[in-house]
Design an enzyme around this catalytic site. Structure first.
Site, PDB file in Angstrom:
ATOM      1  N   SER A 180       1.682   6.264  50.486  1.00 60.20           N
ATOM      2  CA  SER A 180       1.272   5.357  51.561  1.00 60.20           C
ATOM      3  C   SER A 180       1.852   3.980  51.287  1.00 60.20           C
ATOM      4  O   SER A 180       1.937   3.524  50.145  1.00 60.20           O
ATOM      5  CB  SER A 180      -0.240   5.329  51.710  1.00 60.20           C
TER       6      SER A 180
ATOM      7  N   GLY B 174      -6.645   4.148  52.602  1.00 55.19           N
ATOM      8  CA  GLY B 174      -6.122   5.288  51.842  1.00 55.19           C
ATOM      9  C   GLY B 174      -7.060   6.487  51.916  1.00 55.19           C
ATOM     10  O   GLY B 174      -6.615   7.628  52.072  1.00 55.19           O
ATOM     11  N   ASP B 175      -8.349   6.239  51.837  1.00 61.06           N
ATOM     12  CA  ASP B 175      -9.333   7.336  51.916  1.00 61.06           C
ATOM     13  C   ASP B 175      -9.313   7.963  53.307  1.00 61.06           C
ATOM     14  O   ASP B 175      -9.440   9.187  53.444  1.00 61.06           O
ATOM     15  CB  ASP B 175     -10.743   6.817  51.609  1.00 61.06           C
TER      16      ASP B 175
HETATM   17  N1  LIG Z   1      -2.040  -2.888  58.500  1.00 64.96           N
HETATM   18  C1  LIG Z   1      -1.991  -1.576  58.795  1.00 64.96           C
HETATM   19  N2  LIG Z   1      -1.658  -1.175  60.038  1.00 64.96           N
HETATM   20  C2  LIG Z   1      -1.606   0.130  60.360  1.00 64.96           C
HETATM   21  N3  LIG Z   1      -1.840   1.131  59.495  1.00 64.96           N
HETATM   22  C3  LIG Z   1      -2.154   0.788  58.234  1.00 64.96           C
HETATM   23  C4  LIG Z   1      -2.243  -0.577  57.804  1.00 64.96           C
HETATM   24  N4  LIG Z   1      -2.598  -0.590  56.500  1.00 64.96           N
HETATM   25  C5  LIG Z   1      -2.714   0.709  56.141  1.00 64.96           C
HETATM   26  N5  LIG Z   1      -2.435   1.539  57.162  1.00 64.96           N
HETATM   27  C6  LIG Z   1      -2.429   2.995  57.175  1.00 64.96           C
HETATM   28  O1  LIG Z   1      -3.261   3.463  56.124  1.00 64.96           O
HETATM   29  C7  LIG Z   1      -2.491   4.197  55.173  1.00 64.96           C
HETATM   30  C8  LIG Z   1      -3.031   3.951  53.790  1.00 64.96           C
HETATM   31  O2  LIG Z   1      -2.958   2.559  53.506  1.00 64.96           O
HETATM   32  P1  LIG Z   1      -2.557   1.981  52.078  1.00 64.96           P
HETATM   33  O3  LIG Z   1      -1.159   2.335  51.752  1.00 64.96           O
HETATM   34  O4  LIG Z   1      -2.930   0.542  52.106  1.00 64.96           O
HETATM   35  O5  LIG Z   1      -3.524   2.826  51.142  1.00 64.96           O
HETATM   36  P2  LIG Z   1      -4.164   2.463  49.730  1.00 64.96           P
HETATM   37  O6  LIG Z   1      -3.402   1.353  49.091  1.00 64.96           O
HETATM   38  O7  LIG Z   1      -4.295   3.735  48.998  1.00 64.96           O
HETATM   39  O8  LIG Z   1      -5.603   1.947  50.186  1.00 64.96           O
HETATM   40  P3  LIG Z   1      -7.039   2.088  49.490  1.00 64.96           P
HETATM   41  O9  LIG Z   1      -7.462   0.666  49.292  1.00 64.96           O
HETATM   42  O10 LIG Z   1      -7.886   2.759  50.510  1.00 64.96           O
HETATM   43  O11 LIG Z   1      -6.882   2.857  48.234  1.00 64.96           O
HETATM   44  C9  LIG Z   1      -1.055   3.743  55.373  1.00 64.96           C
HETATM   45  O12 LIG Z   1      -0.135   4.732  54.960  1.00 64.96           O
HETATM   46  C10 LIG Z   1      -1.018   3.509  56.883  1.00 64.96           C
HETATM   47  O13 LIG Z   1      -0.827   4.732  57.557  1.00 64.96           O
HETATM   48 MG   LIG Z   2      -5.622   4.140  47.428  1.00 63.60          MG
END
Ligand SMILES: Nc1ncnc2c1ncn2[C@@H]1O[C@H](COP(=O)(O)OP(=O)(O)OP(=O)(O)O)[C@@H](O)[C@H]1O
Ligand SMILES: [Mg+2]
Length: 311
Positions: free
Chosen positions: A223, A254-255
């Site tokens: 992600s 992410g969840d």
């Molecule tokens: N600003 C945004 N706009 C649209 N979609 C988003 C945005 N931020 C995150 N997403 C969606 O959510 C998915 C997961 O986000 P991210 O990559 O931030 O996960 P993470 O870092 O694992 O988050 P977490 O804090 O939940 O562990 C991304 O792949 C995207 O599809």
């Molecule tokens: Mg995460």
């Protein structure tokens, strides 16, 4: 619908959310309480799946002294509760939002898992997971659980429930990856930590994902926050880009994505369609304060706004 699916959260937490215009260190701060939520990464995934009408089982550890909030949540979600209750308290994470939208996290420590607790957990989880076809293992490890014991347990789980969806970070991510789970969802930073080098471009991210695939992980979904997500397997790769979203909170994005990925796979959708679906669920999650799907139609409307490209 009745799928044989579960999520495991070894280190859940109560999230205490508050607003304080400006945090002054070393001084008294008046904080407006916004919510006290029973949470944890696997529990967030369970909320998303429940909203998609999937009946599931949840497991992990909870402290005896403050289990009530989790009991109420599990009852309202209608999930099967396999959490093991141990001495002590489940930790509390304080998230303070300031006027300028900056968030300060204060993650307190909670219970410590004894050797005896761990042995009991291994025995019971390996028994009840025999009835599960897909399990998400999410988040950090609580005090008392060694990285090597975690790897050994993951290897045993894999033998009885091969479809492990794994989402963690730092040392716990490294320990879990040694068991080569079926699907992993690191973000780009977590993947960089695992490979030990910066991954500034998509081809470099894909190359790092291939290293994991060659090692035995079947599905690597990286992600990339607002830039979307890249799903790499031995045979195909897809990049899904979300539209510009009005961000309220990215906590739990992410969840939400993990919940969406599991749903697509449980309902036998293709990798491409599953990624589009999971991206829609995740995009909607950033436009709201907590995790969960309040409007199923909104997910359907979002599907068309996700750009999908062969990677
Ligand atoms: N600003 C945004 N706009 C649209 N979609 C988003 C945005 N931020 C995150 N997403 C969606 O959510 C998915 C997961 O986000 P991210 O990559 O931030 O996960 P993470 O870092 O694992 O988050 P977490 O804090 O939940 O562990 C991304 O792949 C995207 O599809
Ligand atoms: Mg995460």
């Amino acid at each position: 619908m009745a799928y044989r699916v579960a999520t495991i959260t070894l280190n859940p937490a109560y999230d205490l959310l508050g607003f304080c215009p400006k945090v002054e260190l070393g001084d008294v701060n008046l904080v407006q309480t916004n919510a006290l939520l029973a949470a944890g990464k696997g529990i967030n995934v369970a909320k998303v799946l429940t909203d998609l009408d999937v009946k599931l089982t949840v497991g992990g550890f909870l402290g005896k002294e403050n289990r009530d909030g989790f009991d109420l949540l599990f009852e309202s979600l209608g999930v099967i509760d396999k959490f093991q209750t141990i001495e002590g308290q489940t930790r509390i994470n304080v998230k303070l939002t300031e006027q300028n939208s900056e968030v300060t996290d204060l993650n307190f420590s909670g219970f410590t898992v004894s050797d005896q607790d761990w042995q009991k957990f291994v025995t019971s989880s390996l028994e009840w997971l025999k009835d599960i076809d897909m399990v998400a293992i999410s988040g950090s490890l609580p005090a008392g659980v060694s990285f090597s014991n975690f790897t050994k347990w993951m290897e045993q789980v894999k033998k009885i429930c091969p479809k492990i969806v794994f989402d963690s970070s730092r040392e716990a991510l490294v320990a879990g990856l040694k068991a080569n789970p079926w699907l992993i969802k690191p973000n780009d930073k977590e993947l960089e930590m695992w490979v030990g080098r910066k991954l500034p471009t998509l081809p470099e991210i894909k190359a790092a994902a291939m290293e994991l695939i060659n090692g035995g992980v079947e599905n690597v979904v990286i992600s990339l926050g607002s830039k979307g997500a890249l799903w790499v397997t031995k045979n195909e790769a897809w990049l899904a880009k979300p539209p510009k979203c009005k961000v309220i909170s990215t906590v739990g994005a992410g969840d939400s994505m993990v919940g969406g990925l599991m749903y697509g796979l449980l309902t036998n959708q293709s990798i491409k369609d599953t990624l589009i679906f999971a991206s829609s669920v995740a995009a909607l999650s950033v436009e709201q304060a907590g995790v969960g799907i309040s409007d199923r139609q909104a997910v359907n409307n979002m599907l068309e706004k996700i750009e999908i490209i062969a990677g």
